[in-house]
Motif scaffolding. Structure first.
Motif, mmCIF file in Angstrom:
data_model
loop_
_atom_site.group_PDB
_atom_site.id
_atom_site.type_symbol
_atom_site.label_atom_id
_atom_site.label_comp_id
_atom_site.label_asym_id
_atom_site.label_seq_id
_atom_site.Cartn_x
_atom_site.Cartn_y
_atom_site.Cartn_z
ATOM 1 N N ASP A 191 34.882 31.522 37.070
ATOM 2 C CA ASP A 191 34.783 33.104 37.338
ATOM 3 C C ASP A 191 33.179 33.115 37.091
ATOM 4 O O ASP A 191 32.786 33.823 36.094
ATOM 5 C CB ASP A 191 35.279 33.716 36.486
ATOM 6 N N ARG A 294 43.437 34.228 32.205
ATOM 7 C CA ARG A 294 42.406 35.242 32.037
ATOM 8 C C ARG A 294 41.207 35.231 33.085
ATOM 9 O O ARG A 294 40.885 36.095 33.898
ATOM 10 C CB ARG A 294 42.090 35.741 30.750
ATOM 11 N N ARG A 298 40.856 37.547 36.249
ATOM 12 C CA ARG A 298 39.364 38.390 36.328
ATOM 13 C C ARG A 298 38.685 38.215 37.524
ATOM 14 O O ARG A 298 38.147 38.922 38.108
ATOM 15 C CB ARG A 298 38.734 38.009 35.058
ATOM 16 N N LEU A 301 40.478 39.737 40.546
ATOM 17 C CA LEU A 301 40.444 41.120 40.413
ATOM 18 C C LEU A 301 39.085 41.526 40.864
ATOM 19 O O LEU A 301 38.835 42.721 41.576
ATOM 20 C CB LEU A 301 40.944 41.576 38.992
ATOM 21 N N ARG A 302 38.092 40.717 40.098
ATOM 22 C CA ARG A 302 36.855 41.096 40.828
ATOM 23 C C ARG A 302 36.548 41.159 42.232
ATOM 24 O O ARG A 302 35.963 42.027 42.983
ATOM 25 C CB ARG A 302 35.931 40.251 40.223
ATOM 26 N N TRP A 314 49.112 44.529 42.230
ATOM 27 C CA TRP A 314 48.427 44.061 40.727
ATOM 28 C C TRP A 314 49.401 44.278 39.610
ATOM 29 O O TRP A 314 49.535 43.478 38.989
ATOM 30 C CB TRP A 314 47.150 44.544 40.624
ATOM 31 N N PHE A 333 34.729 48.261 38.034
ATOM 32 C CA PHE A 333 35.308 47.102 37.659
ATOM 33 C C PHE A 333 35.622 46.951 36.378
ATOM 34 O O PHE A 333 36.710 46.461 36.064
ATOM 35 C CB PHE A 333 34.748 45.867 38.219
ATOM 36 N N TRP A 337 39.213 46.503 34.628
ATOM 37 C CA TRP A 337 39.566 45.162 33.752
ATOM 38 C C TRP A 337 39.824 45.458 32.265
ATOM 39 O O TRP A 337 40.975 44.819 31.791
ATOM 40 C CB TRP A 337 38.354 44.203 33.982
ATOM 41 N N GLU A 341 43.306 44.450 30.626
ATOM 42 C CA GLU A 341 43.575 43.587 29.504
ATOM 43 C C GLU A 341 44.266 44.230 28.360
ATOM 44 O O GLU A 341 44.912 43.417 27.552
ATOM 45 C CB GLU A 341 42.207 43.158 28.850
#
Length: 384
Positions: A191, A294, A298, A301-302, A314, A333, A337, A341
Protein backbone atom coordinates in the motif's frame (compact mmCIF):
# COMPACT_ATOMS: atom_id res chain seq x y z
CA UNK A 1 -9.74 18.16 30.12
CA UNK A 2 -9.70 21.67 28.71
CA UNK A 3 -12.42 21.43 26.06
CA UNK A 4 -11.52 22.49 22.53
CA UNK A 5 -13.72 25.63 22.48
CA UNK A 6 -12.65 26.61 26.01
CA UNK A 7 -9.00 26.15 25.02
CA UNK A 8 -9.41 28.36 21.95
CA UNK A 9 -11.14 31.10 23.98
CA UNK A 10 -8.49 30.95 26.71
CA UNK A 11 -5.70 31.20 24.12
CA UNK A 12 -7.40 34.21 22.53
CA UNK A 13 -7.64 35.97 25.92
CA UNK A 14 -3.99 35.23 26.71
CA UNK A 15 -3.01 36.58 23.30
CA UNK A 16 -4.90 39.81 23.97
CA UNK A 17 -3.69 40.25 27.55
CA UNK A 18 -0.05 39.52 26.72
CA UNK A 19 0.29 40.48 23.04
CA UNK A 20 3.62 39.78 21.35
CA UNK A 21 5.93 42.77 21.18
CA UNK A 22 7.55 41.79 17.88
CA UNK A 23 6.23 41.22 14.38
CA UNK A 24 4.58 37.95 13.45
CA UNK A 25 7.01 35.21 12.34
CA UNK A 26 6.07 32.87 9.52
CA UNK A 27 6.72 29.80 11.65
CA UNK A 28 6.49 29.22 15.39
CA UNK A 29 7.81 26.43 17.60
CA UNK A 30 5.33 25.63 20.39
CA UNK A 31 6.64 23.95 23.55
CA UNK A 32 4.57 22.98 26.58
CA UNK A 33 6.56 22.67 29.80
CA UNK A 34 5.88 21.59 33.36
CA UNK A 35 8.59 21.56 36.01
CA UNK A 36 11.45 21.14 33.55
CA UNK A 37 14.11 23.34 35.18
CA UNK A 38 16.75 20.64 34.69
CA UNK A 39 16.13 20.28 30.94
CA UNK A 40 14.63 23.50 29.59
CA UNK A 41 17.96 25.21 28.88
CA UNK A 42 19.21 22.29 26.79
CA UNK A 43 15.89 22.20 24.94
CA UNK A 44 15.96 25.91 24.09
CA UNK A 45 19.70 26.01 23.33
CA UNK A 46 19.24 23.31 20.67
CA UNK A 47 16.65 25.52 18.95
CA UNK A 48 18.60 28.75 19.26
CA UNK A 49 21.77 27.20 17.85
CA UNK A 50 20.19 26.56 14.45
CA UNK A 51 18.30 29.80 14.05
CA UNK A 52 20.79 31.44 11.69
CA UNK A 53 22.74 28.51 10.33
CA UNK A 54 19.82 26.69 8.74
CA UNK A 55 17.63 29.43 7.29
CA UNK A 56 15.37 29.57 10.31
CA UNK A 57 15.65 33.31 10.95
CA UNK A 58 11.92 33.93 10.59
CA UNK A 59 10.95 31.45 13.30
CA UNK A 60 9.48 32.35 16.67
CA UNK A 61 9.06 30.44 19.91
CA UNK A 62 6.11 30.00 22.29
CA UNK A 63 6.90 28.39 25.64
CA UNK A 64 3.75 27.56 27.61
CA UNK A 65 4.62 26.85 31.24
CA UNK A 66 1.79 24.77 32.65
CA UNK A 67 1.38 24.89 36.46
CA UNK A 68 5.15 25.05 37.02
CA UNK A 69 6.39 24.99 40.62
CA UNK A 70 10.11 25.22 39.89
CA UNK A 71 12.53 27.51 38.05
CA UNK A 72 11.51 26.52 34.51
CA UNK A 73 10.22 29.97 33.58
CA UNK A 74 13.08 31.87 35.20
CA UNK A 75 15.72 29.78 33.45
CA UNK A 76 13.94 30.09 30.11
CA UNK A 77 13.73 33.88 30.41
CA UNK A 78 17.41 34.11 31.36
CA UNK A 79 18.48 32.14 28.30
CA UNK A 80 16.11 33.80 25.83
CA UNK A 81 16.96 37.32 27.01
CA UNK A 82 20.28 37.16 25.18
CA UNK A 83 18.75 35.73 21.99
CA UNK A 84 17.37 37.54 18.98
CA UNK A 85 14.79 34.79 18.43
CA UNK A 86 11.25 36.22 18.74
CA UNK A 87 9.72 34.53 21.75
CA UNK A 88 6.79 34.44 24.10
CA UNK A 89 7.00 32.80 27.50
CA UNK A 90 3.64 32.44 29.20
CA UNK A 91 2.98 30.90 32.58
CA UNK A 92 -0.53 29.61 33.31
CA UNK A 93 -2.14 27.94 36.28
CA UNK A 94 -4.90 25.63 35.14
CA UNK A 95 -7.33 23.83 37.46
CA UNK A 96 -5.94 20.40 38.35
CA UNK A 97 -8.62 18.58 36.33
CA UNK A 98 -7.61 20.57 33.25
CA UNK A 99 -3.85 20.81 33.71
CA UNK A 100 -3.00 17.98 31.29
CA UNK A 101 -0.25 17.57 28.73
CA UNK A 102 -2.83 17.68 25.96
CA UNK A 103 -4.31 20.95 27.21
CA UNK A 104 -0.88 22.56 27.53
CA UNK A 105 0.17 21.62 23.99
CA UNK A 106 -3.18 22.77 22.61
CA UNK A 107 -2.77 26.15 24.31
CA UNK A 108 0.81 26.48 23.05
CA UNK A 109 -0.20 25.66 19.47
CA UNK A 110 -3.25 27.93 19.59
CA UNK A 111 -1.08 30.82 20.83
CA UNK A 112 1.43 30.09 18.07
CA UNK A 113 -1.30 30.15 15.44
CA UNK A 114 -2.68 33.45 16.77
CA UNK A 115 0.79 34.98 16.69
CA UNK A 116 1.26 34.06 13.03
CA UNK A 117 -2.18 35.48 12.30
CA UNK A 118 -3.65 35.38 8.85
CA UNK A 119 -2.05 33.98 5.74
CA UNK A 120 0.30 31.06 5.41
CA UNK A 121 2.53 29.81 8.16
CA UNK A 122 3.89 26.74 9.90
CA UNK A 123 3.55 25.31 13.39
CA UNK A 124 6.24 23.11 14.93
CA UNK A 125 6.17 21.47 18.33
CA UNK A 126 8.57 19.59 20.56
CA UNK A 127 8.85 18.72 24.26
CA UNK A 128 10.66 20.55 27.02
CA UNK A 129 12.63 17.39 27.95
CA UNK A 130 13.90 16.99 24.39
CA UNK A 131 16.75 18.35 22.26
CA UNK A 132 16.03 18.78 18.56
CA UNK A 133 18.59 17.85 15.94
CA UNK A 134 20.86 20.59 14.49
CA UNK A 135 18.79 20.92 11.29
CA UNK A 136 15.39 20.17 12.84
CA UNK A 137 13.75 23.47 11.92
CA UNK A 138 15.06 23.48 8.35
CA UNK A 139 14.08 19.87 7.66
CA UNK A 140 10.55 20.39 8.97
CA UNK A 141 10.01 23.57 6.98
CA UNK A 142 11.39 21.92 3.84
CA UNK A 143 8.97 19.03 4.30
CA UNK A 144 6.03 21.40 4.66
CA UNK A 145 6.97 23.18 1.42
CA UNK A 146 6.23 19.97 -0.48
CA UNK A 147 2.97 18.10 -0.94
CA UNK A 148 2.49 17.33 2.75
CA UNK A 149 0.47 19.26 5.27
CA UNK A 150 2.37 17.74 8.19
CA UNK A 151 5.76 16.24 8.99
CA UNK A 152 6.39 13.77 11.82
CA UNK A 153 9.89 13.19 13.11
CA UNK A 154 11.14 10.40 15.32
CA UNK A 155 12.88 10.38 18.67
CA UNK A 156 15.78 8.55 20.26
CA UNK A 157 16.43 8.28 23.97
CA UNK A 158 19.22 10.21 25.63
CA UNK A 159 22.12 7.69 25.56
CA UNK A 160 23.19 8.33 29.16
CA UNK A 161 19.66 7.81 30.49
CA UNK A 162 18.94 4.88 28.17
CA UNK A 163 22.04 3.11 29.51
CA UNK A 164 20.38 2.99 32.93
CA UNK A 165 17.32 1.12 31.67
CA UNK A 166 17.09 -2.66 32.23
CA UNK A 167 18.76 -4.82 29.58
CA UNK A 168 15.55 -6.68 28.81
CA UNK A 169 13.92 -3.35 27.88
CA UNK A 170 16.75 -2.43 25.51
CA UNK A 171 16.44 -5.81 23.79
CA UNK A 172 12.68 -5.43 23.54
CA UNK A 173 13.06 -2.00 21.93
CA UNK A 174 15.47 -3.43 19.34
CA UNK A 175 13.04 -6.19 18.38
CA UNK A 176 10.11 -3.77 18.21
CA UNK A 177 12.12 -1.37 16.03
CA UNK A 178 13.03 -4.23 13.68
CA UNK A 179 9.43 -5.40 13.45
CA UNK A 180 8.19 -1.88 12.79
CA UNK A 181 10.74 -1.54 9.99
CA UNK A 182 9.63 -4.87 8.51
CA UNK A 183 5.93 -3.90 8.60
CA UNK A 184 6.76 -0.54 7.02
CA UNK A 185 8.70 -2.32 4.30
CA UNK A 186 5.67 -4.51 3.61
CA UNK A 187 3.34 -1.51 3.60
CA UNK A 188 5.64 0.23 1.09
CA UNK A 189 5.13 -2.73 -1.22
CA UNK A 190 1.44 -3.48 -0.60
CA UNK A 191 0.00 0.00 0.00
CA UNK A 192 2.59 2.57 -1.12
CA UNK A 193 2.03 6.27 -0.46
CA UNK A 194 3.63 8.82 -2.79
CA UNK A 195 3.74 11.48 -0.07
CA UNK A 196 5.35 9.17 2.50
CA UNK A 197 7.82 6.96 0.65
CA UNK A 198 9.91 4.26 2.24
CA UNK A 199 12.07 4.52 4.32
CA UNK A 200 9.74 6.09 6.84
CA UNK A 201 8.47 5.41 10.36
CA UNK A 202 5.23 5.21 12.35
CA UNK A 203 6.07 7.63 15.17
CA UNK A 204 3.53 10.33 15.96
CA UNK A 205 5.17 12.13 18.85
CA UNK A 206 4.84 15.56 20.34
CA UNK A 207 8.65 15.51 20.54
CA UNK A 208 8.74 16.25 16.81
CA UNK A 209 5.71 17.30 14.82
CA UNK A 210 5.10 20.08 12.31
CA UNK A 211 2.12 21.12 10.25
CA UNK A 212 0.96 24.02 8.15
CA UNK A 213 -1.22 26.64 9.74
CA UNK A 214 -3.94 25.92 7.18
CA UNK A 215 -3.91 22.20 8.10
CA UNK A 216 -4.15 23.06 11.81
CA UNK A 217 -7.14 25.28 11.23
CA UNK A 218 -8.74 22.80 8.85
CA UNK A 219 -8.89 20.12 11.55
CA UNK A 220 -10.12 22.60 14.17
CA UNK A 221 -6.92 22.64 16.19
CA UNK A 222 -5.35 20.02 18.39
CA UNK A 223 -7.98 17.46 19.45
CA UNK A 224 -9.16 17.86 23.04
CA UNK A 225 -7.61 14.88 24.83
CA UNK A 226 -5.79 14.80 28.16
CA UNK A 227 -2.94 12.62 26.86
CA UNK A 228 -1.95 11.03 23.58
CA UNK A 229 -2.61 14.35 21.85
CA UNK A 230 0.17 13.65 19.35
CA UNK A 231 -1.53 10.51 18.05
CA UNK A 232 -4.90 12.24 18.14
CA UNK A 233 -3.41 15.01 15.98
CA UNK A 234 -2.08 12.51 13.44
CA UNK A 235 -5.44 10.72 13.36
CA UNK A 236 -7.32 13.99 12.80
CA UNK A 237 -5.03 14.88 9.90
CA UNK A 238 -5.54 11.43 8.39
CA UNK A 239 -9.33 11.74 8.67
CA UNK A 240 -9.09 14.98 6.69
CA UNK A 241 -6.86 13.35 4.03
CA UNK A 242 -4.02 15.72 4.91
CA UNK A 243 -0.78 13.95 3.90
CA UNK A 244 1.81 13.35 6.62
CA UNK A 245 5.45 12.68 5.83
CA UNK A 246 7.14 10.47 8.43
CA UNK A 247 10.74 11.57 7.84
CA UNK A 248 13.31 9.24 9.44
CA UNK A 249 16.02 11.91 9.09
CA UNK A 250 14.25 14.29 11.49
CA UNK A 251 15.49 13.17 14.89
CA UNK A 252 14.97 14.49 18.40
CA UNK A 253 16.77 13.26 21.53
CA UNK A 254 14.38 12.88 24.45
CA UNK A 255 14.49 11.84 28.06
CA UNK A 256 14.38 8.17 29.04
CA UNK A 257 13.25 8.96 32.58
CA UNK A 258 10.77 6.71 34.34
CA UNK A 259 9.01 9.50 36.24
CA UNK A 260 7.48 11.88 33.70
CA UNK A 261 5.13 14.84 33.73
CA UNK A 262 2.27 13.45 31.61
CA UNK A 263 -0.10 10.74 32.77
CA UNK A 264 0.19 7.73 30.44
CA UNK A 265 3.08 9.40 28.65
CA UNK A 266 6.40 7.96 27.49
CA UNK A 267 7.83 7.67 31.03
CA UNK A 268 4.75 5.79 32.22
CA UNK A 269 5.05 3.36 29.30
CA UNK A 270 8.73 2.74 30.05
CA UNK A 271 7.99 2.19 33.73
CA UNK A 272 5.20 -0.27 32.95
CA UNK A 273 7.48 -2.27 30.67
CA UNK A 274 10.20 -2.30 33.29
CA UNK A 275 7.77 -3.64 35.89
CA UNK A 276 6.01 -6.16 33.62
CA UNK A 277 8.06 -7.75 30.86
CA UNK A 278 4.97 -9.37 29.33
CA UNK A 279 3.15 -6.09 28.68
CA UNK A 280 1.91 -6.10 25.04
CA UNK A 281 3.53 -3.67 22.65
CA UNK A 282 2.11 -0.90 20.54
CA UNK A 283 -1.11 -2.00 18.86
CA UNK A 284 0.36 -1.22 15.43
CA UNK A 285 2.95 -3.96 16.04
CA UNK A 286 0.24 -6.55 15.56
CA UNK A 287 0.21 -10.15 14.43
CA UNK A 288 1.56 -10.39 10.90
CA UNK A 289 -1.62 -11.88 9.33
CA UNK A 290 -3.72 -9.05 10.76
CA UNK A 291 -1.19 -6.44 9.64
CA UNK A 292 -1.18 -7.84 6.09
CA UNK A 293 -4.98 -7.93 6.03
CA UNK A 294 -5.05 -4.29 7.16
CA UNK A 295 -2.61 -3.21 4.45
CA UNK A 296 -4.48 -5.05 1.72
CA UNK A 297 -7.91 -3.81 2.70
CA UNK A 298 -6.66 -0.24 3.04
CA UNK A 299 -5.09 -0.35 -0.43
CA UNK A 300 -8.24 -1.83 -2.01
CA UNK A 301 -10.52 0.65 -0.24
CA UNK A 302 -8.34 3.53 -1.36
CA UNK A 303 -8.68 2.39 -4.97
CA UNK A 304 -12.42 1.84 -4.53
CA UNK A 305 -12.83 5.45 -3.46
CA UNK A 306 -11.25 6.49 -6.74
CA UNK A 307 -13.23 4.14 -8.99
CA UNK A 308 -16.60 3.70 -7.28
CA UNK A 309 -17.29 2.68 -3.71
CA UNK A 310 -20.14 0.21 -3.09
CA UNK A 311 -21.07 0.12 0.61
CA UNK A 312 -22.92 -3.22 0.48
CA UNK A 313 -19.99 -5.00 -1.12
CA UNK A 314 -17.59 -3.64 1.50
CA UNK A 315 -19.91 -4.46 4.38
CA UNK A 316 -19.84 -8.11 3.32
CA UNK A 317 -16.10 -8.00 2.80
CA UNK A 318 -15.47 -6.51 6.23
CA UNK A 319 -17.91 -8.69 8.17
CA UNK A 320 -20.25 -5.78 8.91
CA UNK A 321 -24.02 -5.69 9.21
CA UNK A 322 -25.97 -4.18 6.32
CA UNK A 323 -26.19 -0.42 6.62
CA UNK A 324 -23.12 0.06 8.80
CA UNK A 325 -21.30 1.83 5.95
CA UNK A 326 -24.33 3.79 4.84
CA UNK A 327 -23.26 7.23 3.67
CA UNK A 328 -19.58 6.31 3.61
CA UNK A 329 -19.35 7.03 -0.11
CA UNK A 330 -19.81 10.73 0.65
CA UNK A 331 -16.97 10.80 3.16
CA UNK A 332 -13.31 11.54 2.64
CA UNK A 333 -11.21 8.40 2.35
CA UNK A 334 -9.60 9.07 5.72
CA UNK A 335 -12.97 9.33 7.42
CA UNK A 336 -14.21 6.14 5.78
CA UNK A 337 -11.08 4.21 6.72
CA UNK A 338 -11.35 5.38 10.34
CA UNK A 339 -14.95 4.13 10.43
CA UNK A 340 -13.96 0.81 8.87
CA UNK A 341 -11.15 0.26 11.38
CA UNK A 342 -13.44 1.08 14.28
CA UNK A 343 -16.24 -1.23 13.14
CA UNK A 344 -14.77 -4.25 11.38
CA UNK A 345 -14.01 -7.32 13.52
CA UNK A 346 -11.42 -8.28 10.90
CA UNK A 347 -9.35 -5.22 11.81
CA UNK A 348 -9.48 -5.46 15.59
CA UNK A 349 -5.93 -4.73 16.84
CA UNK A 350 -4.00 -7.72 18.17
CA UNK A 351 -0.90 -6.31 19.88
CA UNK A 352 1.85 -8.83 20.41
CA UNK A 353 3.61 -9.75 23.61
CA UNK A 354 7.41 -9.56 23.51
CA UNK A 355 7.85 -13.35 23.38
CA UNK A 356 5.58 -13.53 20.30
CA UNK A 357 7.15 -10.75 18.27
CA UNK A 358 10.34 -12.45 17.13
CA UNK A 359 8.33 -15.23 15.44
CA UNK A 360 6.31 -12.66 13.49
CA UNK A 361 9.47 -10.68 12.72
CA UNK A 362 11.10 -13.73 11.15
CA UNK A 363 7.97 -14.41 9.07
CA UNK A 364 7.88 -10.80 7.92
CA UNK A 365 11.52 -10.97 6.81
CA UNK A 366 10.83 -14.15 4.81
CA UNK A 367 7.92 -12.45 3.07
CA UNK A 368 9.95 -9.31 2.32
CA UNK A 369 12.59 -11.44 0.62
CA UNK A 370 9.98 -12.72 -1.86
CA UNK A 371 8.40 -9.35 -2.73
CA UNK A 372 9.66 -6.73 -5.21
CA UNK A 373 11.52 -3.74 -3.83
CA UNK A 374 9.51 -0.68 -2.72
CA UNK A 375 8.50 1.44 -5.67
CA UNK A 376 8.50 -1.35 -8.28
CA UNK A 377 4.84 -2.29 -7.71
CA UNK A 378 3.83 1.39 -7.72
CA UNK A 379 5.73 1.98 -10.96
CA UNK A 380 3.94 -0.95 -12.60
CA UNK A 381 0.55 0.39 -11.45
CA UNK A 382 1.30 3.80 -12.93
CA UNK A 383 2.19 2.23 -16.28
CA UNK A 384 -1.10 0.32 -16.54
Amino acid sequence: MLERAVCSDFAARLHEVEPPCVRSPRAVVAIPARDEEERIEACLSALLAQRREHGAADVGLVLLANNCRDATVRRAWRLLASSDMPHRVLSVSLPSERASAGAARALALDLASLWIGRGEGSLLTTDADSRVGPDWIARNLAGLRGACGAVAGRFVFDPAEAALLPRHLARRRRVEAAYEAALLGLAARLDPQLHDPWPNHWTASGASFALTLSAYRRIGGLPAVACGEDRALAAALARHDIPIRHDPDIVVTTSARLEGRAARGCAATLRERCDDRATPGDERLEALPVALRRMGLRAHLRRAFGTGFRPGEWERRLGLRAGMLSGAASLRFGEAWARVEALSPLLRPQPLRPEEMEHHLAAAHRLLARLPAPGEALARDQQV
